[in-house]
Structure formats: C-alpha cells, structure tokens
Design a protein around this motif. Structure first.
Motif, PDB file in Angstrom:
ATOM      1  N   GLU A  85       0.832  -1.198   0.000  1.00  0.00           N
ATOM      2  CA  GLU A  85       0.000   0.000   0.000  1.00  0.00           C
ATOM      3  C   GLU A  85       0.868   1.249   0.000  1.00  0.00           C
ATOM      4  O   GLU A  85       0.643   2.190  -0.766  1.00  0.00           O
ATOM      5  CB  GLU A  85      -0.925   0.001   1.216  1.00  0.00           C
ATOM      6  CG  GLU A  85      -1.925   1.138   1.140  1.00  0.00           C
ATOM      7  CD  GLU A  85      -2.845   1.210   2.361  1.00  0.00           C
ATOM      8  OE1 GLU A  85      -2.556   0.514   3.367  1.00  0.00           O
ATOM      9  OE2 GLU A  85      -3.820   1.959   2.295  1.00  0.00           O
ATOM     10  N   LYS A  86       1.877   1.248   0.829  1.00  0.00           N
ATOM     11  CA  LYS A  86       2.762   2.411   0.951  1.00  0.00           C
ATOM     12  C   LYS A  86       3.466   2.690  -0.375  1.00  0.00           C
ATOM     13  O   LYS A  86       3.511   3.810  -0.880  1.00  0.00           O
ATOM     14  CB  LYS A  86       3.825   2.122   2.026  1.00  0.00           C
ATOM     15  CG  LYS A  86       3.749   3.060   3.202  1.00  0.00           C
ATOM     16  CD  LYS A  86       5.049   3.027   3.953  1.00  0.00           C
ATOM     17  CE  LYS A  86       4.790   2.965   5.456  1.00  0.00           C
ATOM     18  NZ  LYS A  86       5.910   2.391   6.185  1.00  0.00           N
ATOM     19  N   GLN A  87       4.038   1.584  -0.919  1.00  0.00           N
ATOM     20  CA  GLN A  87       4.808   1.736  -2.153  1.00  0.00           C
ATOM     21  C   GLN A  87       3.897   2.202  -3.300  1.00  0.00           C
ATOM     22  O   GLN A  87       4.224   3.124  -4.052  1.00  0.00           O
ATOM     23  CB  GLN A  87       5.461   0.405  -2.516  1.00  0.00           C
ATOM     24  CG  GLN A  87       6.518   0.585  -3.589  1.00  0.00           C
ATOM     25  CD  GLN A  87       7.065  -0.769  -4.058  1.00  0.00           C
ATOM     26  OE1 GLN A  87       6.873  -1.798  -3.372  1.00  0.00           O
ATOM     27  NE2 GLN A  87       7.743  -0.761  -5.181  1.00  0.00           N
ATOM     28  N   LEU A 110      -3.335 -11.571  -2.556  1.00  0.00           N
ATOM     29  CA  LEU A 110      -3.378 -11.692  -1.095  1.00  0.00           C
ATOM     30  C   LEU A 110      -4.814 -11.763  -0.608  1.00  0.00           C
ATOM     31  O   LEU A 110      -5.166 -12.550   0.272  1.00  0.00           O
ATOM     32  CB  LEU A 110      -2.663 -10.508  -0.442  1.00  0.00           C
ATOM     33  CG  LEU A 110      -1.125 -10.503  -0.565  1.00  0.00           C
ATOM     34  CD1 LEU A 110      -0.547  -9.213   0.018  1.00  0.00           C
ATOM     35  CD2 LEU A 110      -0.526 -11.718   0.168  1.00  0.00           C
ATOM     36  N   LEU A 111      -5.676 -10.916  -1.231  1.00  0.00           N
ATOM     37  CA  LEU A 111      -7.095 -10.920  -0.848  1.00  0.00           C
ATOM     38  C   LEU A 111      -7.727 -12.283  -1.079  1.00  0.00           C
ATOM     39  O   LEU A 111      -8.494 -12.780  -0.255  1.00  0.00           O
ATOM     40  CB  LEU A 111      -7.850  -9.882  -1.674  1.00  0.00           C
ATOM     41  CG  LEU A 111      -8.161  -8.566  -0.947  1.00  0.00           C
ATOM     42  CD1 LEU A 111      -8.627  -7.516  -1.936  1.00  0.00           C
ATOM     43  CD2 LEU A 111      -9.210  -8.799   0.136  1.00  0.00           C
ATOM     44  N   ARG A 112      -7.330 -12.855  -2.255  1.00  0.00           N
ATOM     45  CA  ARG A 112      -7.891 -14.184  -2.551  1.00  0.00           C
ATOM     46  C   ARG A 112      -7.359 -15.228  -1.547  1.00  0.00           C
ATOM     47  O   ARG A 112      -8.045 -16.185  -1.190  1.00  0.00           O
ATOM     48  CB  ARG A 112      -7.544 -14.601  -3.984  1.00  0.00           C
ATOM     49  CG  ARG A 112      -8.374 -13.874  -5.050  1.00  0.00           C
ATOM     50  CD  ARG A 112      -8.253 -14.508  -6.421  1.00  0.00           C
ATOM     51  NE  ARG A 112      -6.934 -14.293  -7.016  1.00  0.00           N
ATOM     52  CZ  ARG A 112      -6.574 -13.216  -7.705  1.00  0.00           C
ATOM     53  NH1 ARG A 112      -7.458 -12.235  -7.895  1.00  0.00           N
ATOM     54  NH2 ARG A 112      -5.367 -13.118  -8.194  1.00  0.00           N
ATOM     55  N   ASP A 113      -6.095 -15.025  -1.093  1.00  0.00           N
ATOM     56  CA  ASP A 113      -5.493 -15.996  -0.169  1.00  0.00           C
ATOM     57  C   ASP A 113      -6.067 -15.941   1.248  1.00  0.00           C
ATOM     58  O   ASP A 113      -5.833 -16.839   2.058  1.00  0.00           O
ATOM     59  CB  ASP A 113      -3.968 -15.782  -0.069  1.00  0.00           C
ATOM     60  CG  ASP A 113      -3.286 -16.146  -1.389  1.00  0.00           C
ATOM     61  OD1 ASP A 113      -3.964 -16.782  -2.241  1.00  0.00           O
ATOM     62  OD2 ASP A 113      -2.119 -15.761  -1.594  1.00  0.00           O
ATOM     63  N   ALA A 169      -7.738  -5.510   6.347  1.00  0.00           N
ATOM     64  CA  ALA A 169      -6.568  -4.699   5.993  1.00  0.00           C
ATOM     65  C   ALA A 169      -6.375  -4.676   4.469  1.00  0.00           C
ATOM     66  O   ALA A 169      -6.176  -3.609   3.860  1.00  0.00           O
ATOM     67  CB  ALA A 169      -5.320  -5.247   6.667  1.00  0.00           C
ATOM     68  N   ALA A 170      -6.453  -5.871   3.866  1.00  0.00           N
ATOM     69  CA  ALA A 170      -6.230  -5.944   2.406  1.00  0.00           C
ATOM     70  C   ALA A 170      -7.320  -5.190   1.655  1.00  0.00           C
ATOM     71  O   ALA A 170      -7.051  -4.455   0.694  1.00  0.00           O
ATOM     72  CB  ALA A 170      -6.191  -7.401   1.970  1.00  0.00           C
ATOM     73  N   ASN A 171      -8.556  -5.310   2.096  1.00  0.00           N
ATOM     74  CA  ASN A 171      -9.669  -4.606   1.450  1.00  0.00           C
ATOM     75  C   ASN A 171      -9.533  -3.097   1.544  1.00  0.00           C
ATOM     76  O   ASN A 171      -9.721  -2.366   0.567  1.00  0.00           O
ATOM     77  CB  ASN A 171     -10.978  -5.010   2.132  1.00  0.00           C
ATOM     78  CG  ASN A 171     -11.899  -5.679   1.128  1.00  0.00           C
ATOM     79  OD1 ASN A 171     -11.840  -5.364  -0.069  1.00  0.00           O
ATOM     80  ND2 ASN A 171     -12.727  -6.600   1.601  1.00  0.00           N
ATOM     81  N   GLN A 188      -9.182  -0.484  -1.495  1.00  0.00           N
ATOM     82  CA  GLN A 188     -10.101   0.650  -1.664  1.00  0.00           C
ATOM     83  C   GLN A 188      -9.364   1.985  -1.615  1.00  0.00           C
ATOM     84  O   GLN A 188      -9.650   2.912  -2.385  1.00  0.00           O
ATOM     85  CB  GLN A 188     -11.172   0.618  -0.570  1.00  0.00           C
ATOM     86  CG  GLN A 188     -12.236  -0.435  -0.874  1.00  0.00           C
ATOM     87  CD  GLN A 188     -13.163  -0.703   0.315  1.00  0.00           C
ATOM     88  OE1 GLN A 188     -13.079  -0.013   1.349  1.00  0.00           O
ATOM     89  NE2 GLN A 188     -14.005  -1.689   0.189  1.00  0.00           N
ATOM     90  N   GLY A 189      -8.363   2.042  -0.697  1.00  0.00           N
ATOM     91  CA  GLY A 189      -7.586   3.292  -0.583  1.00  0.00           C
ATOM     92  C   GLY A 189      -6.854   3.585  -1.875  1.00  0.00           C
ATOM     93  O   GLY A 189      -6.856   4.716  -2.380  1.00  0.00           O
ATOM     94  N   LEU A 190      -6.220   2.498  -2.426  1.00  0.00           N
ATOM     95  CA  LEU A 190      -5.472   2.712  -3.672  1.00  0.00           C
ATOM     96  C   LEU A 190      -6.417   3.077  -4.818  1.00  0.00           C
ATOM     97  O   LEU A 190      -6.111   3.940  -5.642  1.00  0.00           O
ATOM     98  CB  LEU A 190      -4.671   1.455  -4.028  1.00  0.00           C
ATOM     99  CG  LEU A 190      -3.490   1.147  -3.092  1.00  0.00           C
ATOM    100  CD1 LEU A 190      -2.792  -0.142  -3.518  1.00  0.00           C
ATOM    101  CD2 LEU A 190      -2.503   2.303  -3.045  1.00  0.00           C
TER     102      LEU A 190
END
Ligand code: PHE
Length: 355
Positions: free
Chosen positions: A9-11, A42-45, A60-62, A66-68
């Motif tokens: 997310e940061k990158q 990752l979301l799928r995992d 967290a992944a969601n 959404q943020g991105l």
C-alpha cells in the motif's frame, strides 16, 4: 500478511502520487490492482488463512485496495482536466489565418476601378448613376444633339452603322459617345436633374491612343440659374478628388454641337510644376505644358432643350451643363499607362499592378 499489505500500500501510494500522466496511472493500476497483481492475490489468499486471522487480514487488504482505488481515481480526474486543457490548446484553430496555400484575392480591372472611383466622386456631389443603350439611333446620337447634317462624325468612316438598320433619323448605329443619354434622360425626367452616365462607346479608330471601343462618363445637370461657374466648381471638385487636392483647372474655348459655350478642360499636371520636373527636365506626362487635357464640356445648348421642351425643359427658364470624359484617358493619366491597348489585352502582368 498484514505487514506485506501495508508495504504494498505504501509503495503503491507513493508511486501513484508521483505518476505524471494518465497512462502512467493506468500502468500502476494494472501493476497493483490487476488480476495478476500481488494485493488482489493476497485478498484471494485470505480464505486460506486460519479462521482467527481472516477477519483482520481481510479487512486490511480490502482497505488497502479501496484506498489505492480512491487515490487512483482522484489522480486520474486531475490528469483528465490537465490533459484535456492541453489538448484543447494544442488543437485550437485560428480561423483568422489564411487558408493553405493562401488563396489569392481578385480585384477590379483598372477601368472598372477608375469608373467606380469617378462614380463615387459624383455620387458624393448628389448625382445619380444611370446607364443607357449602346445601340442607338441617328436621332439620339446626332440629330437631337444639334449636330449639323454635314458633321464629320456622322460619316461612315467614323461611325459604325448597323446594316439594314433604318433610314434617316431612325438609322441604327453604335453610339459614338454617351451624350445621347442627355436627351433620353430629359425625355423621362423633369428638371432639376443631376446624373452621370458611364458606358461603352464605339468609333472607327485604332492606334496606341484610340481603340474602336472605349468608355466614357457623361455628366448632366439641369436646374434654374445654373452658370459656367457651377460647371467649373463641379469639375474642380472632380479633378481634385481624382488627381490630388493641389490641382487647378483651365477652361479653353472649344466647339461641341450640343453645348454653348463649349470648353475643353485641362487639369494642372500632377507630375511636375509648370511643365518642368524638379531637376529642370521637361515633364513627359504633360509634354512640358503643365496641363493635362481631361474632358469636354459646356452649357447645354438651347437647341437641345428645344428638342425636349415638351418634357418641361424651357431654354428661357432652365440652364444646365454637360461634360463627357474618357475613362481610359483618366486611368492612363493617373497611372502612367502608355498604351491604350494594355487595357484590353488582359495580360495579368499589367492588370495585377493595379490590385
Ligand atoms: N460627347 C463629347 C465627346 O465624346 C464630350 C462632351 C460631352 C462634350 C458633354 C460636351 C458635353 O467628345
């Protein structure tokens, strides 16, 4: 996994913020949110994580995704406006630029331009412009204009007669001047009148200064109390408008059958002073005389009024003046055209000089 999500997310957020065009943004969207990207994977995992970890990791992944997405959308909207403005500026068309290749613009023939210039002067003095027939009768061309039966202009060597075109006064000819319109106008219009008549005239003549067809402008003014001084003032205004404000006029006695007295009118030469050029050489335009002959004129002869007396023209109460000028002659003098035939050869190298 939550750590990895936040790293991604940061990158991604840093790269999205640094992107400088909508195509770069699109590449980043594929890189971070596309089907083969790590974050969606990752979301799928998440479903394979131990149940107690799923909630937090999934959340967290969601949120990261959404943020991105929101960030991408905001940046994309910005670029859309910027890129639209830039492309509008680039594509703008200056409709005032000439076509490509620039179209050349036509212009009047020097004779038409000169005729219009002269018409403008007389319209400014309150005259109307009328035209008349080029094919005339002996009556209008000669008889009603007080020509002696033996006048030389009536001869077949000077005038074009139409074969089989009537007898005596009804004989048909190509008008030799615009003066027949004097009579036609007075037959149709009661006084006071002030008109000019531009048009073609025909004479059996052909050399550098004569062509069988040329153009004249007739002028006629009739009212009560008209004098030769009115004629001179009118022609002075004309001469100054055409040849320059400094011009003077000279009237020389002459003879025309239809005016009495008749005068030939000279305008002071505009190329020199008194016939001499600044260096002292003889002026070639006026041939050293200081004067240029421009037209014929005079006071309407009472015999001409007599021919139209039934139309309200009474030689005892009305006076008038008439004048006739050659359009070619005025154009030649004004523009230094040495040979009359240039007007009719339609050589563009000549004509384009007067655009
Ligand atoms: N019609 C004369 C010519 O052609 C010119 C003229 C017109 C003279 C009117 C006097 C008055 O020579």
């Amino acid at each position: 996994m939550i750590e990895r999500v936040s790293e991604i997310e940061k990158q991604a957020a840093a790269e999205i913020s640094a992107a400088s065009s909508s195509s770069e943004l699109e590449a980043l969207r594929v890189q971070y949110l596309g089907r083969k990207a790590e974050l969606p994977q990752l979301l799928r995992d998440v479903s394979q994580l131990p149940p107690e970890q799923r909630g937090e990791a999934g959340k967290a992944a969601n949120q990261a995704r959404q943020g991105l997405e929101a960030l991408l959308e905001a940046r994309a909207a910005l670029f859309e406006v910027e890129e639209m403005t830039a492309s509008l500026a680039e594509d703008s068309v200056d409709v005032t630029l000439p076509g490509s290749p620039a179209e050349s613009r036509g212009h009047h023939h020097l004779l038409s331009a000169t005729r219009r210039e002269i018409e403008d002067v007389f319209c400014g003095l309150g005259y109307s412009v009328v035209e008349g027939p080029e094919v005339e009768s002996v009556h209008y061309n000669f008889d009603a204009l007080n020509h002696d039966p033996a006048h030389p202009a009536r001869g077949r060597s000077d005038t074009f007669y139409v074969e089989g075109g009537g007898e005596g006064a009804d004989q048909i000819l190509l008008r030799t001047h615009t003066s027949p319109m004097q009579v036609r106008i007075m037959e149709q219009t009661p006084p006071p009148i002030a008109l000019i008549v531009p048009g073609r005239v025909f004479r059996r003549d052909s050399d550098a200064t004569h062509t069988p067809q040329f153009h004249q402008i007739e002028g006629l003014l009739v009212d009560e109390g008209v004098t030769l001084a009115d004629l001179k003032g009118t022609l002075l205004a004309f001469a100054r408008a055409i040849f320059g404000e400094e011009r003077e006029l000279r009237l020389r006695p002459h003879f025309f059958p239809f005016t009495e007295p008749s005068v030939e009118v000279d305008v002071s030469c505009f190329m020199c002073s008194g016939g001499a050029l600044p260096g002292g050489d003889r002026c070639s335009l006026c041939k050293g005389t200081g004067w240029l002959e421009v037209l014929g004129s005079g006071m309407v002869d009472p015999n001409v009024f007599a021919a139209v007396s039934e139309h309200g023209y009474d030689p005892d109460t009305h006076q008038g003046f008439a004048f006739g000028l050659g359009i070619e002659r005025i154009a030649m003098l004004k523009h230094g055209v040495p040979d009359l035939r240039f007007f009719y050869e339609n050589d563009l190298r000549f004509l384009r000089q007067f655009g």
